[in-house]
Design a protein around this motif. Structure first.
Motif, PDB file in Angstrom:
ATOM      1  N   ASP A 101       0.811  -1.228   0.000  1.00 16.02           N
ATOM      2  CA  ASP A 101       0.000   0.000   0.000  1.00 16.02           C
ATOM      3  C   ASP A 101       0.840   1.272   0.000  1.00 16.02           C
ATOM      4  O   ASP A 101       0.479   2.257  -0.625  1.00 16.02           O
ATOM      5  CB  ASP A 101      -0.906   0.036   1.245  1.00 16.02           C
ATOM      6  CG  ASP A 101      -1.817  -1.174   1.327  1.00 16.02           C
ATOM      7  OD1 ASP A 101      -2.408  -1.540   0.302  1.00 16.02           O
ATOM      8  OD2 ASP A 101      -1.924  -1.759   2.427  1.00 16.02           O
ATOM      9  N   PHE A 154      -5.936   3.770   4.004  1.00 17.25           N
ATOM     10  CA  PHE A 154      -5.256   4.624   4.984  1.00 17.25           C
ATOM     11  C   PHE A 154      -6.242   5.616   5.610  1.00 17.25           C
ATOM     12  O   PHE A 154      -6.175   5.898   6.804  1.00 17.25           O
ATOM     13  CB  PHE A 154      -4.085   5.368   4.340  1.00 17.25           C
ATOM     14  CG  PHE A 154      -2.835   4.548   4.216  1.00 17.25           C
ATOM     15  CD1 PHE A 154      -2.119   4.176   5.354  1.00 17.25           C
ATOM     16  CD2 PHE A 154      -2.349   4.161   2.981  1.00 17.25           C
ATOM     17  CE1 PHE A 154      -0.952   3.420   5.253  1.00 17.25           C
ATOM     18  CE2 PHE A 154      -1.179   3.400   2.866  1.00 17.25           C
ATOM     19  CZ  PHE A 154      -0.479   3.034   4.000  1.00 17.25           C
ATOM     20  N   ARG A 158      -2.113   4.404  10.825  1.00 21.39           N
ATOM     21  CA  ARG A 158      -1.487   4.638   9.508  1.00 21.39           C
ATOM     22  C   ARG A 158       0.031   4.524   9.599  1.00 21.39           C
ATOM     23  O   ARG A 158       0.672   3.875   8.764  1.00 21.39           O
ATOM     24  CB  ARG A 158      -1.827   6.043   9.004  1.00 21.39           C
ATOM     25  CG  ARG A 158      -3.275   6.254   8.662  1.00 21.39           C
ATOM     26  CD  ARG A 158      -3.493   7.734   8.353  1.00 21.39           C
ATOM     27  NE  ARG A 158      -4.902   8.039   8.205  1.00 21.39           N
ATOM     28  CZ  ARG A 158      -5.386   9.287   8.190  1.00 21.39           C
ATOM     29  NH1 ARG A 158      -4.566  10.337   8.318  1.00 21.39           N
ATOM     30  NH2 ARG A 158      -6.671   9.499   8.046  1.00 21.39           N
ATOM     31  N   SER A 215       0.770  11.966   8.825  1.00 24.54           N
ATOM     32  CA  SER A 215       0.109  11.404   7.650  1.00 24.54           C
ATOM     33  C   SER A 215      -0.787  12.468   7.034  1.00 24.54           C
ATOM     34  O   SER A 215      -1.428  13.239   7.742  1.00 24.54           O
ATOM     35  CB  SER A 215      -0.710  10.170   8.034  1.00 24.54           C
ATOM     36  OG  SER A 215      -1.807  10.514   8.849  1.00 24.54           O
ATOM     37  N   CYS A 234      -3.758  12.861   4.400  1.00 25.31           N
ATOM     38  CA  CYS A 234      -4.786  12.193   3.625  1.00 25.31           C
ATOM     39  C   CYS A 234      -5.552  13.328   2.944  1.00 25.31           C
ATOM     40  O   CYS A 234      -6.445  13.929   3.538  1.00 25.31           O
ATOM     41  CB  CYS A 234      -5.651  11.416   4.615  1.00 25.31           C
ATOM     42  SG  CYS A 234      -6.881  10.432   3.839  1.00 25.31           S
TER      43      CYS A 234
END
Lengths: 524, 524
Positions: B385, B417, B425, B449, B451
């Motif tokens: 991933d 995620f 994550r 992270s 997103c």
């Protein structure tokens, strides 16, 4: 705690105890990490109190400086004799005011005194696996930045194709690959394979070729965006270029150079010291500069029973050094002309190894015209004598730049440039550069030429070891004679690279360290 | 002076008169230089004394900042409304202390406060033909350095080959090419060519393949130094690696990614601003920061006969701006939820264009462990991933580094995620990274992270324009409605790139300038 632990938990536990370097070593030991083997930096035993060992090092290039640095910090008495006016050897960054000490025609560089206006006349790039050199950069605080070899926006010029008109590197590569992939798909099912592929393998292979050449659904090559677009105007639909004529592309000898950037030592990612390759020399000199005597050409090398005696000239006088060991990086072809008492088979190697005739030109340009062409670094290739034009990837967008106007590996071209005056060389390089960059002449303010086989105290570039020469002579050159060791990139399997020079020093230092330890052992 | 002049002499004469830019332009005009066409930066007419024009710009990303900068310096009254707490949009460099404003789970970055410890969460690279963006870097003094995509020392990991053991990128590429070239030579004489090649062409083609695959004299692939050596010990003869198993290599879907670095926008040489991509935002803001209001989410956009009215909230109050023109870079999918009086066909575009779900992770590592593996920049690829691990090419040899621990283009992985907590994550990315770098977990100190499709005021990454969507909707989105223009990378043929955003602004500005000029003409 009798439960079995997972591999990861185990690594984690190790990490908690020994820090992450321990994890790394353990992972290597467990076979989890593909290891790359490197030469070992010698772990030289520090001399004991009262123990005295002296080493005379001939030549203050990278091999000599490495040896001086390693020995000095372990308590050895070190003296480095350098024939020329400067340390570094072929690690030579040229800046305004610098002397280029060519036999018969010295030049003074006239670049402006700006920090980004310099020219690496010798080595100019470092690959990521040159761990010895990189280790010194780390240890001595030499700042590094990426160096760019491949630039798809740069040019390819060959009179054999397209009437000599330069084309973008990306066009050459994308179109050639496209046509080749298409041809291959056509020939594929007819191929007699040693090992028959399954239907699935075959499908994967076709897919590989489609990706490789950017072929369409029918496995035809109809041009590729990889070749660049007709216009970079993103308010409009993307428009592909027409593919170039494949038969013209095939005419070019550039195909030999297309794989240049694939080499073990030339493929991305490469590095360079920020501010010039000689930052490495400066860093070594900050540690051992007081051990280096320049303007000290060697006159004689005499092997003695318990050491080596070296005679050299300095300030008009002949002087003598006696040392327990001698590490000698004088270019072999120059050694042939120095008084010595080497055994004939050893001395015979010196004149047997030919030297390269690499030639470079550095130009100061009053404008960074290449940036207007979308080129911010990397290399344009031409089949003319100059062979390469390099664009600096540092100093981007500043008013001026120093570019490399010629870098030829060819012996013929090296000879041709050598036979010219400084000005004639620059003129020739400008004339040839015009084929790549029309208007080139108008941008060039001044330049320097470096003809390594005409440089005083050098008279040659890297040793040209062929396989037969290796077999016949290399071991002999690499092994010491008495207390005398040959070092330098010439005494390595990687001539022309600083890493080779360092490894040669490591090899000699390891041997000296062993001999000194053994003597200490006997004495104890 | 009736003598004919040579082309070069002519160029030289031009240079003497007009400087070297003149040479360049004339060379282009003479057809000596292959021109690359670029979008034109609009040459906006400065407003006359007493002439007043106002523009409200929605969104302080690169498109909005470009428009603000260009209009402000020509005398327009500019106001920029930015919904979030910061300017830059997806141009977002994360440093210690920064807020990552994700819906439902805000994070604060905990990187150490060192200048080299930053993470480009949005755009991270600039190709040499992105001339509009590069032009602003030059004009606004944003220092640039090379960025590295391809690193042959980096890893390729795929469970489908070699039991999931990572192999060096250079091994994958060299061995695959070698085998492919060998196969091709076998199939070549059987190939049915559309255009018969001469015997000389055929010989050239074979030579190309030999070079390409580094085949031996019999056109067999027997391993290549391009794959790296068994050991980098230059005191020893060079030892080639055994080639990898071709059928295993073919199993890997990595072949799709092998061509990544060949793309028009991904091939060397790439660049990045020194110190972080948001140096570009900082540079724009130094000029137009006083025109930008953050924390100002738009509530309504109302087209009026002679302009546009925008309602927004700021400090708890609804406020109104009226302007002659509105440049709107609000992501189309967010616009769908804002009050407006757009014609239905125009508004219909907003919800028709899907958004990407790109996802990135940045990790602070306590040691630059990758450098011990000979990796100093570039990308490792995995079929997991996380897809990519990027190593910083800046801050080489410093004690710590920020690396990219995941960058996925895949919608599935993006969703996966997105459904996790921040910590989950990071854990997943570490777990997957362990397959590339055993011991990875031990090096990671903290992470962030991003997103993009969960970021407040964004809720999506680049627009995903398919060909049918382009045909159906793009012109409609690109053309103004009344005095309202859509801008941003979403309104370009290059979504996801800053250059696309800038071109979209250029397109709108050119049109506004023309309208203002026409009105001035009528008034005169």
């Amino acid at each position: 705690m009798d439960q079995p632990v997972s591999r990861r938990t185990f690594l984690h536990m190790v990490g908690a105890v020994g820090g992450s370097t321990a994890i790394y070593q353990v992972a290597l030991g467990m076979g989890l990490m593909p290891e790359i083997r490197h030469v070992q930096r010698p772990d030289i035993a520090p001399l004991a109190r009262g123990q005295r060992k002296s080493v005379v090092i001939l030549g203050a290039g990278i091999a000599g400086l490495t040896a001086a640095y390693e020995l000095d910090r372990k308590g050895y008495e070190v003296q480095v004799l350098e024939a020329s006016h400067r340390a570094g050897g072929r690690n030579f960054t040229v800046r305004g005011g610098d002397l280029i000490d060519e036999a018969g025609q010295p030049q003074i560089c006239r670049f402006d005194p700006e920090p980004h206006l310099y020219f690496n006349a010798g080595p100019a790039r470092i690959p990521g696996h040159h761990t010895a050199l990189l280790g010194y950069c780390r240890e001595l605080g030499v700042e590094l930045a990426p160096f760019i070899n491949d630039n798809r926006n740069a040019w390819v010029q060959d009179d054999a194709m397209f009437g000599g008109r330069p084309i973008r590197n990306r066009e050459y590569i994308a179109d050639t690959r496209g046509f080749i992939a298409e041809l291959m798909v056509k020939g594929l099912d007819a191929a007699q394979l040693d090992e028959p592929l399954t239907q699935a393998d075959y499908a994967q292979l076709l897919e590989y070729l489609r990706q490789f050449g950017e072929l369409d659904a029918e496995f035809k090559y109809r041009g590729s965006t990889r070749a660049g677009l007709v216009a970079h105007d993103y308010t409009q639909p993307e428009q592909r270029k027409q593919p170039l004529d494949f038969r013209q592309l095939l005419q070019s000898r550039f195909m030999y150079l297309m794989s240049f950037g694939e080499g073990d030592d030339q493929s991305a990612m490469m590095m360079e010291p920020v501010g010039g390759m000689d930052r490495i020399v400066t860093a070594f000199m900050s540690r051992v500069g007081h051990r280096v005597r320049t303007h000290a050409p060697v006159q004689a090398i005499r092997l003695q029973e318990k050491g080596v005696e070296v005679a050299y000239r300095h300030k008009g006088q002949e002087r003598i050094v006696r040392a327990d060991f001698c590490l000698n990086s004088i270019p072999t072809q120059l050694l042939a002309g120095i008084e010595h008492n080497f055994p004939p088979d050893y001395a015979g190697v010196f004149s047997a190894i030919p030297r390269g005739k690499l030639f470079k030109i550095g130009f100061q340009a009053k404008e960074r015209f290449w940036e207007r062409e979308g080129i911010y670094g990397g290399i344009s290739w031409t089949m003319q004598d100059i062979m390469q034009v390099w664009y600096p990837a540092h100093g981007i967008h500043r008013p001026k730049g120093v570019l490399l106007g010629a870098y030829t590996f060819s012996e013929d071209a090296g000879e041709k440039f050598a036979g010219l005056t400084h000005q004639q060389r620059l003129d020739l390089a400008i004339q040839q550069g015009e084929k790549i960059h029309p208007g080139y002449r108008g941008y060039i303010e001044n330049g320097v030429s470096i003809c390594w086989h005409r440089m005083n105290h050098m008279l040659g570039c890297a040793s040209q070891w062929s396989e037969p020469l290796r077999t016949q002579y290399f071991k002999r050159l690499q092994q010491p004679v008495g207390h005398h060791y040959m070092i330098g990139d010439q005494a390595s399997y990687h001539p022309g690279w600083q890493e080779g020079a360092i490894h040669s020093a490591f090899h000699a230092l390891t041997d000296i360290d062993q001999r000194v330890r053994n003597v200490a052992l006997v004495a104890a």
